[in-house]
Design an enzyme around this catalytic site. Structure first.
Site, PDB file in Angstrom:
ATOM      1  CB  THR A  74      10.020  18.027 -48.660  1.00 45.82           C
ATOM      2  OG1 THR A  74       9.951  16.935 -49.588  1.00 45.82           O
ATOM      3  CG2 THR A  74       9.717  19.310 -49.395  1.00 45.82           C
ATOM      4  CG  ASN A 159      14.431  10.086 -56.951  1.00 41.47           C
ATOM      5  OD1 ASN A 159      15.437  10.754 -57.136  1.00 41.47           O
ATOM      6  ND2 ASN A 159      13.262  10.448 -57.422  1.00 41.47           N
ATOM      7  CD  GLN A 189      14.926   6.906 -52.864  1.00 43.43           C
ATOM      8  OE1 GLN A 189      14.976   5.709 -52.535  1.00 43.43           O
ATOM      9  NE2 GLN A 189      13.766   7.537 -53.051  1.00 43.43           N
ATOM     10  CB  SER A 209      12.004  10.675 -46.135  1.00 45.76           C
ATOM     11  OG  SER A 209      11.416  11.928 -46.297  1.00 45.76           O
ATOM     12  N   GLY A 210      11.736   9.023 -43.199  1.00 41.91           N
ATOM     13  CA  GLY A 210      11.520   7.691 -42.629  1.00 41.91           C
ATOM     14  C   GLY A 210      10.729   6.755 -43.532  1.00 41.91           C
ATOM     15  CG  HIS A 211       7.855   8.188 -46.631  1.00 37.46           C
ATOM     16  ND1 HIS A 211       7.499   7.915 -47.927  1.00 37.46           N
ATOM     17  CD2 HIS A 211       8.405   9.425 -46.644  1.00 37.46           C
ATOM     18  CE1 HIS A 211       7.808   8.959 -48.688  1.00 37.46           C
ATOM     19  NE2 HIS A 211       8.355   9.890 -47.931  1.00 37.46           N
ATOM     20  CB  CYS A 337       2.727  13.509 -66.020  1.00 35.25           C
ATOM     21  SG  CYS A 337       1.619  12.770 -67.156  1.00 35.25           S
TER      22      CYS A 337
HETATM   23  N1  PLP Z   1      14.861  13.330 -52.180  1.00 31.37           N
HETATM   24  C1  PLP Z   1      14.740  12.155 -52.785  1.00 31.37           C
HETATM   25  C2  PLP Z   1      15.929  11.545 -53.461  1.00 31.37           C
HETATM   26  C3  PLP Z   1      13.526  11.495 -52.795  1.00 31.37           C
HETATM   27  O1  PLP Z   1      13.410  10.308 -53.418  1.00 31.37           O
HETATM   28  C4  PLP Z   1      12.418  12.096 -52.164  1.00 31.37           C
HETATM   29  C5  PLP Z   1      11.094  11.446 -52.233  1.00 31.37           C
HETATM   30  O2  PLP Z   1      10.762  10.798 -53.217  1.00 31.37           O
HETATM   31  C6  PLP Z   1      12.594  13.320 -51.525  1.00 31.37           C
HETATM   32  C7  PLP Z   1      13.828  13.910 -51.549  1.00 31.37           C
HETATM   33  C8  PLP Z   1      11.462  14.000 -50.809  1.00 31.37           C
HETATM   34  O3  PLP Z   1      11.094  13.235 -49.706  1.00 31.37           O
HETATM   35  P1  PLP Z   1       9.732  13.498 -48.896  1.00 31.37           P
HETATM   36  O4  PLP Z   1       8.653  13.603 -49.908  1.00 31.37           O
HETATM   37  O5  PLP Z   1       9.588  12.316 -48.026  1.00 31.37           O
HETATM   38  O6  PLP Z   1       9.878  14.769 -48.145  1.00 31.37           O
END
Ligand code: PLP
Length: 757
Positions: A74, A159, A189, A209-211, A337
């Site tokens: 983000t 995602n 992703q 994103s690492g997580h 939602c």
């Molecule tokens: N972009 C995609 C395709 C994602 O799946 C996500 C998180 O679900 C994000 C951006 C945002 O990532 P983060 O919340 O780790 O900053």
């Protein structure tokens, strides 16, 4: 409830793998230096950071350009968008400028575009690029609009569906139409699931994103192509070459170092593509065997093997989530939602049918999945789905133990309610206010429980649809006694000759079902043909108001409101008299079962309505003359706004008043138990959930049986506390609010439910 957990929600986040967690711990406790410090501890931290940056380049296939460590994708998206907008401001603005983004992009993208365009005063329209039914971007649309674009944002892998884009084809069309436009590709992703070669592309920005791949939350990075505009979002101490200030996240970077090492190593930590395809094939085989009607909301030929997105006809995503969660399988509902229904904007953008979007389930795993784990997942899915036979929601190959159905059961589709009453002493049942989308479920249930439907009844003719009772009666005709098949417009059997006398001496037609009797009374108002159906034990010719357990009043009385009276066949004046008449026939506590429930309140009573103090309360108090009622009612009806494409509201919906309920934490419940406190614990999940993970010492009263429970509870108002528990605390909260609203006060609910117990 201790059971093995299977985590299949990797697209949301992943576990931190043990070697990565070890590296984090070492970074926190031993190698914790600040890379800006000039002593040895600092120098080591800096060296690790640069090693990691070099590995990131290898993983992304990016020999040149910038790699900036961020807190996550983000943040990377903010930097990319701000940089692109700042570049755009320095160049001549095209006419009608656009900020283009893929319609299935993560919300972080369009929201960031709108936010910064507004704050930075960039007069561009934020416009979605349509996708086809597989989720692939419309290249013709891009070709037609890209010349006016200040930025193009697309994603490598979606995602929700796992759909991957053809980046080469995208590049071709973007660069042909606008060689200079900043192009961001969200690669969150794609990491670990698709090979990346960013240097060989003209992608300007790629956030990660690492997580999403076994590193902790709070660390990510942004790739920026050489020569692309770059505006720092965070100013300060000048870290990251002044591109992103703030002391770097050393532990997060240590995690990435190990992760990248694992990705680049030729070992077996991460499964290769062929193995992932095989895992998907096994999951697909299991899912389609247990749910023969299942529909995939993705095209497997253009989606990564680690994401499955599907819907099952007849099941909402909430129901499937509850089922999987009870079986210890963590999946995602794959939808966001919104105010009323849950649906997926991604599947909507792909043009999939509404039911698929409303009932989507996403199941996602990472490349660290192993063959034994996958086998165990498949077995657990099998067990979970077999449990649906307990609730008669699926047919079982085996003779599954079924939840005994007696009394009243509520079914809901959106705000519409349909009721099934099963006589406690026989196999006779009646259906009241059938709803088309629930017919299949009702038919399955009635067959599975071996019931004899005596009647399928409507409380009024519907303004917006033909009653589905006709179709249900036809579908169940082999079970309905032939002499009961001849019915009037509301489904009342012509052959029914019984009568019962009500509290005021009026004699009304009655239908006997085993030990129960259903009496039909006229209740004109909402429509001229509206009726009420009163249910009682069959114990004599006269039914006093206190004998009546349930009153099905259709749209005449809704919770906190009254049915609308502005249809061409409505009779507002008659409604005034029907309401007065009901106050004579019903007891203050007779449970009124409506055909609409807009706020999950299940049922009401005259006493509850009187406490709420709405228009009905004024009529019941005797203090409202007919004329005053008519003008107040007309005012309420004017407040209903019918918009094309939205649900037709059958009554004015009052703003929902929140009811305070007593809550208990999971720990307090344990303590109460260990102290041997007197209480009843009711698990209000559905029977199949209860069967999969029973609550010790609790009775199972599913939410669909709550109104039945209310009727029994009326006689036990001074009993011990009743503690309600469910999966997450939301169903138990609704149920306890509803019980409190009906004046049942000895109720508590377990906040956070089983999840926090
Ligand atoms: N972009 C995609 C395709 C994602 O799946 C996500 C998180 O679900 C994000 C951006 C945002 O990532 P983060 O919340 O780790 O900053």
């Amino acid at each position: 409830m201790s059971q093995q957990e299977f985590y299949l929600d990797s697209n949301a986040t992943t576990v931190v793998l043990p070697p990565i967690a070890d590296a984090v711990m070492t970074a926190l406790t031993q190698e914790f230096g600040n890379p800006s410090s000039s002593h040895v501890t600092g120098i080591r931290a800096k060296a690790r950071m640069e090693r990691t940056r070099a590995l990131a380049r290898q993983v992304m296939g990016a020999e040149n350009g910038e790699v900036i460590f961020t807190s996550g994708a983000t943040e990377g998206i903010q930097t990319a968008v701000i940089s692109a907008l700042q570049s755009a401001k320095r160049r001549p603005m095209p006419e009608k400028p656009l900020l283009l983004y893929g319609a299935t992009e993560h919300k972080a993208v369009p929201e960031t575009l709108k936010h910064w365009a507004r704050l930075l005063d960039v007069p561009a329209e934020v416009r979605a690029i349509p996708v086809d039914h597989r989720g692939r971007l419309d290249l013709d649309f891009i070709a037609a609009h890209v010349d006016r674009a200040l930025m193009v944002c697309t994603m490598a892998v979606n995602n929700e569906t796992g759909c991957f884009q053809d980046l080469r084809a995208l590049e071709q069309v973007i660069r042909t139409g606008n060689p200079q436009v900043p192009w961001m590709v969200d690669c969150v992703q794609a990491l670990g699931k698709l090979p990346l070669a960013l240097s060989s592309t003209t992608i300007d920005y790629a956030p990660f994103s690492g997580h999403k791949l076994y590193a902790p939350k709070g660390i990510g990075w942004l790739y920026v192509r050489e020569g692309a505009g770059l505006t720092p979002v965070i100013a300060g101490g000048g870290q990251e070459g002044g591109l992103r200030s703030g002391t770097e996240n050393g532990a997060g970077i240590a995690a990435l170092e190990v992760l990248f090492g694992l990705m680049l190593a030729d070992d077996s930590t991460f499964a290769d593509h062929a193995t992932l395809l095989d895992y998907r094939a096994q999951l697909v085989a299991t899912l389609t065997r247990v749910f023969p009607d299942l529909v995939f909301n993705q095209d497997h030929s253009c989606s990564v093997p680690t994401t499955l997105n599907f819907s099952v006809p007849g099941f909402s995503s909430k129901e499937l989530m509850d089922l999987f969660d009870a079986a210890g399988i963590r999946v995602s509902s794959g939808s966001a939602c919104s105010s009323k229904v849950t649906r997926s904007f991604v599947l909507d953008a792909m043009g999939l049918p509404a039911w698929q979007s409303e009932s989507a389930i996403r199941l996602s795993f990472g490349p660290a999945m192993t063959a034994p784990e996958l086998k165990a997942v498949c077995e657990r899915i099998d067990t979970a789905v077999s449990a649906l036979a307990t609730s008669c929601l699926l047919e079982s190959e085996h003779d599954a133990e079924k939840f005994g159905l007696k009394g009243l059961i509520q079914f809901k589709a959106g705000s519409s309610c349909c009721w099934l009453y099963v006589d406690p002493d026989s196999d006779h049942c009646v259906v009241v206010d059938p709803v088309d989308s629930l017919n299949e479920r009702l038919e399955r249930l009635i067959r599975c429980q071996d019931l004899t439907p005596v009647a399928i009844l409507d409380t009024h003719g519907h303004a917006d649809h033909v009653s589905s009772g006709v179709a249900l009666r036809e579908a169940l005709s082999d079970r309905i006694p032939p002499f009961l098949m001849e019915v009037d417009a509301l489904g009342w059997p012509n052959a029914c000759g019984s009568r019962r006398t009500l509290a005021d001496g009026q004699v009304m037609p009655a239908l006997v079902l085993g030990e129960s009797v259903l009496v039909r009374v006229p209740l004109p108002g909402h429509t001229d043909d509206s009726v009420g159906l009163f249910l009682s034990r069959n114990e004599g010719d006269t039914l006093l108001s206190e004998d009546l357990d349930f009153a099905f009043c259709g749209d005449t009385i809704l919770m906190g409101s009254l049915g609308r009276t502005n249809f061409s066949n409505s009779q507002p004046q008659a409604l005034y008299h029907s309401l007065n008449q009901l106050s004579v026939w019903l007891s203050p506590d007779t449970l009124i079962c409506p055909s609409h429930d807009y706020h999950h309140q299940f049922a009401t009573s005259l006493a509850a309505e009187q406490r709420e103090g709405g228009l009905l309360a004024q009529v019941l108090s005797g203090g409202m003359a007919e004329e005053a009622f008519l003008s107040a009612k007309a005012e309420l009806d004017r407040g209903l706004c019918d918009q094309p494409g939205t649900e037709l509201m059958c009554g004015a919906t009052p703003t929902q008043t929140s009811v305070a309920v007593a809550e208990l934490s999971g720990q307090e419940l344990c303590q109460w138990r260990s102290e041997g406190r007197r209480m009843s614990v009711l698990d209000i999940r559905e029977p199949h959930e209860f069967a999969l993970s029973p609550t010790q010492g609790a009775d199972n009263v599913p939410l669909s049986r709550l109104v039945n429970f209310m009727a029994q509870q009326r006689y036990r108002l001074d009993s011990d506390p009743v503690v309600l528990i469910c999966r997450s605390g939301s169903r138990s909260l609704l149920a306890s609010q509803s019980l409190r609203r009906l004046g049942i006060n000895n109720i508590l609910h377990v906040a956070g439910g089983h999840a926090l117990s």
